[in-house]
Design a protein around this motif. Structure first.
Motif, PDB file in Angstrom:
ATOM      1  N   PHE A  17       0.825  -1.197   0.000  1.00  0.00           N
ATOM      2  CA  PHE A  17       0.000   0.000   0.000  1.00  0.00           C
ATOM      3  C   PHE A  17       0.864   1.255   0.000  1.00  0.00           C
ATOM      4  CE2 PHE A  17      -2.693   3.171   2.232  1.00  0.00           C
ATOM      5  CZ  PHE A  17      -3.689   3.263   1.271  1.00  0.00           C
ATOM      6  N   SER A  18       2.057   1.155   0.610  1.00  0.00           N
ATOM      7  CA  SER A  18       2.905   2.330   0.706  1.00  0.00           C
ATOM      8  C   SER A  18       3.886   2.441  -0.454  1.00  0.00           C
ATOM      9  CB  SER A  18       3.652   2.329   2.040  1.00  0.00           C
ATOM     10  OG  SER A  18       4.544   1.243   2.091  1.00  0.00           O
ATOM     11  N   GLN A  19       3.627   1.744  -1.537  1.00  0.00           N
ATOM     12  CA  GLN A  19       4.495   1.835  -2.700  1.00  0.00           C
ATOM     13  C   GLN A  19       3.825   2.645  -3.797  1.00  0.00           C
ATOM     14  OE1 GLN A  19       5.416  -2.164  -3.846  1.00  0.00           O
ATOM     15  NE2 GLN A  19       6.789  -2.492  -2.116  1.00  0.00           N
ATOM     16  N   VAL A  20       4.641   3.436  -4.461  1.00  0.00           N
ATOM     17  CA  VAL A  20       4.129   4.215  -5.586  1.00  0.00           C
ATOM     18  C   VAL A  20       3.818   3.261  -6.738  1.00  0.00           C
ATOM     19  CG1 VAL A  20       4.681   6.009  -7.266  1.00  0.00           C
ATOM     20  CG2 VAL A  20       5.462   6.249  -4.901  1.00  0.00           C
ATOM     21  N   LYS A  21       2.696   3.488  -7.381  1.00  0.00           N
ATOM     22  CA  LYS A  21       2.300   2.680  -8.535  1.00  0.00           C
ATOM     23  C   LYS A  21       2.858   3.357  -9.786  1.00  0.00           C
ATOM     24  CE  LYS A  21      -1.821   1.067  -6.226  1.00  0.00           C
ATOM     25  NZ  LYS A  21      -2.774   1.874  -5.481  1.00  0.00           N
ATOM     26  N   GLY A  60       9.290   5.871  -0.945  1.00  0.00           N
ATOM     27  CA  GLY A  60       8.905   4.772  -0.062  1.00  0.00           C
ATOM     28  C   GLY A  60       8.166   5.229   1.181  1.00  0.00           C
ATOM     29  N   HIS A  61       8.113   6.535   1.410  1.00  0.00           N
ATOM     30  CA  HIS A  61       7.389   7.083   2.559  1.00  0.00           C
ATOM     31  C   HIS A  61       5.891   6.900   2.321  1.00  0.00           C
ATOM     32  CE1 HIS A  61       5.867   9.936   5.492  1.00  0.00           C
ATOM     33  NE2 HIS A  61       7.079   9.946   6.030  1.00  0.00           N
ATOM     34  N   GLN A  62       5.213   6.345   3.286  1.00  0.00           N
ATOM     35  CA  GLN A  62       3.804   5.990   3.089  1.00  0.00           C
ATOM     36  C   GLN A  62       2.936   7.170   2.678  1.00  0.00           C
ATOM     37  OE1 GLN A  62       2.048   3.677   6.210  1.00  0.00           O
ATOM     38  NE2 GLN A  62       0.075   3.593   5.210  1.00  0.00           N
ATOM     39  N   GLU A  63       3.115   8.329   3.312  1.00  0.00           N
ATOM     40  CA  GLU A  63       2.275   9.487   2.971  1.00  0.00           C
ATOM     41  C   GLU A  63       2.537   9.966   1.544  1.00  0.00           C
ATOM     42  OE1 GLU A  63       1.631  12.663   5.922  1.00  0.00           O
ATOM     43  OE2 GLU A  63       2.702  11.347   7.321  1.00  0.00           O
ATOM     44  N   ILE A  64       3.790   9.975   1.147  1.00  0.00           N
ATOM     45  CA  ILE A  64       4.128  10.406  -0.215  1.00  0.00           C
ATOM     46  C   ILE A  64       3.573   9.412  -1.229  1.00  0.00           C
ATOM     47  CG2 ILE A  64       6.044  10.755  -1.847  1.00  0.00           C
ATOM     48  CD1 ILE A  64       5.664  13.092   0.123  1.00  0.00           C
ATOM     49  N   ALA A  65       3.808   8.130  -1.005  1.00  0.00           N
ATOM     50  CA  ALA A  65       3.310   7.104  -1.930  1.00  0.00           C
ATOM     51  C   ALA A  65       1.793   7.176  -2.051  1.00  0.00           C
ATOM     52  CB  ALA A  65       3.753   5.718  -1.456  1.00  0.00           C
ATOM     53  N   ASN A  66       1.109   7.274  -0.939  1.00  0.00           N
ATOM     54  CA  ASN A  66      -0.359   7.347  -0.974  1.00  0.00           C
ATOM     55  C   ASN A  66      -0.841   8.588  -1.713  1.00  0.00           C
ATOM     56  OD1 ASN A  66      -0.408   4.993   0.522  1.00  0.00           O
ATOM     57  ND2 ASN A  66      -0.912   5.999   2.439  1.00  0.00           N
ATOM     58  N   PHE A  67      -0.193   9.736  -1.445  1.00  0.00           N
ATOM     59  CA  PHE A  67      -0.601  10.984  -2.086  1.00  0.00           C
ATOM     60  C   PHE A  67      -0.355  10.923  -3.599  1.00  0.00           C
ATOM     61  CE2 PHE A  67      -0.783  15.418  -3.207  1.00  0.00           C
ATOM     62  CZ  PHE A  67      -1.807  15.886  -2.408  1.00  0.00           C
ATOM     63  N   GLY A 136      17.185  18.048  -8.281  1.00  0.00           N
ATOM     64  CA  GLY A 136      17.907  17.708  -7.064  1.00  0.00           C
ATOM     65  C   GLY A 136      17.137  16.806  -6.129  1.00  0.00           C
ATOM     66  N   PHE A 137      17.870  16.328  -5.138  1.00  0.00           N
ATOM     67  CA  PHE A 137      17.354  15.408  -4.134  1.00  0.00           C
ATOM     68  C   PHE A 137      16.340  16.108  -3.223  1.00  0.00           C
ATOM     69  CE2 PHE A 137      17.527  13.782   0.172  1.00  0.00           C
ATOM     70  CZ  PHE A 137      17.315  12.424  -0.021  1.00  0.00           C
ATOM     71  N   LEU A 138      15.239  15.435  -2.937  1.00  0.00           N
ATOM     72  CA  LEU A 138      14.238  15.939  -1.993  1.00  0.00           C
ATOM     73  C   LEU A 138      13.867  14.843  -1.006  1.00  0.00           C
ATOM     74  CD1 LEU A 138      11.720  17.752  -4.391  1.00  0.00           C
ATOM     75  CD2 LEU A 138      13.408  18.832  -2.905  1.00  0.00           C
ATOM     76  N   THR A 139      13.751  15.221   0.251  1.00  0.00           N
ATOM     77  CA  THR A 139      13.214  14.300   1.245  1.00  0.00           C
ATOM     78  C   THR A 139      11.694  14.288   1.096  1.00  0.00           C
ATOM     79  OG1 THR A 139      12.909  16.018   2.923  1.00  0.00           O
ATOM     80  CG2 THR A 139      15.073  14.893   2.880  1.00  0.00           C
ATOM     81  N   ALA A 140      11.059  13.379   1.787  1.00  0.00           N
ATOM     82  CA  ALA A 140       9.593  13.321   1.757  1.00  0.00           C
ATOM     83  C   ALA A 140       8.999  14.642   2.248  1.00  0.00           C
ATOM     84  CB  ALA A 140       9.099  12.152   2.606  1.00  0.00           C
ATOM     85  N   LYS A 141       9.562  15.182   3.304  1.00  0.00           N
ATOM     86  CA  LYS A 141       9.051  16.435   3.875  1.00  0.00           C
ATOM     87  C   LYS A 141       9.247  17.607   2.907  1.00  0.00           C
ATOM     88  CE  LYS A 141       8.915  18.770   8.277  1.00  0.00           C
ATOM     89  NZ  LYS A 141       9.332  18.716   9.659  1.00  0.00           N
ATOM     90  N   SER A 173       3.877  20.733   6.843  1.00  0.00           N
ATOM     91  CA  SER A 173       3.848  19.381   6.330  1.00  0.00           C
ATOM     92  C   SER A 173       3.402  18.432   7.439  1.00  0.00           C
ATOM     93  CB  SER A 173       5.234  18.975   5.839  1.00  0.00           C
ATOM     94  OG  SER A 173       5.215  17.655   5.395  1.00  0.00           O
ATOM     95  N   THR A 174       2.619  17.451   7.068  1.00  0.00           N
ATOM     96  CA  THR A 174       2.191  16.443   8.038  1.00  0.00           C
ATOM     97  C   THR A 174       3.251  15.357   8.206  1.00  0.00           C
ATOM     98  OG1 THR A 174       1.097  15.172   6.286  1.00  0.00           O
ATOM     99  CG2 THR A 174      -0.248  16.788   7.491  1.00  0.00           C
ATOM    100  N   ILE A 175       4.305  15.443   7.405  1.00  0.00           N
ATOM    101  CA  ILE A 175       5.342  14.416   7.434  1.00  0.00           C
ATOM    102  C   ILE A 175       6.354  14.715   8.531  1.00  0.00           C
ATOM    103  CG2 ILE A 175       7.273  13.458   6.130  1.00  0.00           C
ATOM    104  CD1 ILE A 175       5.534  13.721   3.643  1.00  0.00           C
ATOM    105  N   LYS A 176       6.600  13.702   9.320  1.00  0.00           N
ATOM    106  CA  LYS A 176       7.611  13.783  10.383  1.00  0.00           C
ATOM    107  C   LYS A 176       8.748  12.872   9.982  1.00  0.00           C
ATOM    108  CE  LYS A 176       4.660  15.970  13.065  1.00  0.00           C
ATOM    109  NZ  LYS A 176       4.194  17.121  12.364  1.00  0.00           N
ATOM    110  N   GLU A 177       9.925  13.444   9.771  1.00  0.00           N
ATOM    111  CA  GLU A 177      11.061  12.613   9.330  1.00  0.00           C
ATOM    112  C   GLU A 177      12.000  12.310  10.458  1.00  0.00           C
ATOM    113  OE1 GLU A 177      11.742  13.222   4.764  1.00  0.00           O
ATOM    114  OE2 GLU A 177      12.231  15.008   5.872  1.00  0.00           O
TER     115      GLU A 177
END
Length: 177
Positions: A17-21, A60-67, A136-141, A173-177
């Protein structure tokens, strides 16, 4: 035994579920014809360390993949790949591709989208027209505000870079890293 099988199934369901399609560019454009959504293109290269970290930690971050799965058609595109793609009435290829090389020339589609380095992200609107590129590189947050503002069309209200930067500072952001 049934209990173990159920627990394994449940674990697999959570992990998948937490994987990007991911899909191909052609699949995403075809899907837009059926159900309009923006397209998110991740330009990567096999040799790119930051690309691999983004695959694991950002995408691989669940919130990012789901969004991404809910709001975009997500495409992974090998910026130096050899495959030809047919989009926008054109065939794009990498005529300078050489097997066995660690690094290759940029694919014609990569150049067409004004991508000069990896990792890079390109957002396309519902008509497959470019909205913006992010290099460039971006974190989930760090990726989170871009995903939200572009999916909701809020980006259209900003008239200057200063307005966008001010928005980024205030973004919660709702993401906590």
């Amino acid at each position: 035994m049934k209990k173990i099988a159920f627990l394994l199934f449940a674990l697999f369901a959570v992990l998948s579920f937490s994987q990007v399609k991911w899909m191909t560019l052609e699949q995403a454009i075809a899907a837009q014809q059926e159900k309009p959504k923006k397209i998110f293109i991740d330009f990567y290269a096999d040799w790119c360390g930051p690309c691999k970290i983004m695959d694991k930690n950002t995408y691989g971050h669940q919130e990012i993949a789901n969004f991404l799965n809910e709001n975009y058609y997500a495409v992974k595109f090998d910026a130096e790949g050899k495959e030809s793609v047919t989009v926008f009435g054109r065939i794009f290829s990498n005529p300078e591709f050489s097997s066995g090389k660690k690094r290759n020339s940029m694919h014609d589609f990569t150049k067409f989208m004004n991508v000069n380095s990896v990792p890079s992200i390109v957002f396309l609107n519902e008509q497959s027209m470019p909205i913006t590129n992010i290099n460039g590189f971006l974190t989930a947050k760090e990726l989170d505000p871009y995903l939200r503002i572009i999916s909701s069309d809020e980006y259209k209200k900003f008239k200057s870079r200063a307005e966008w930067e001010n928005y980024q500072r205030k973004m919660k952001s709702t993401i906590k890293e």
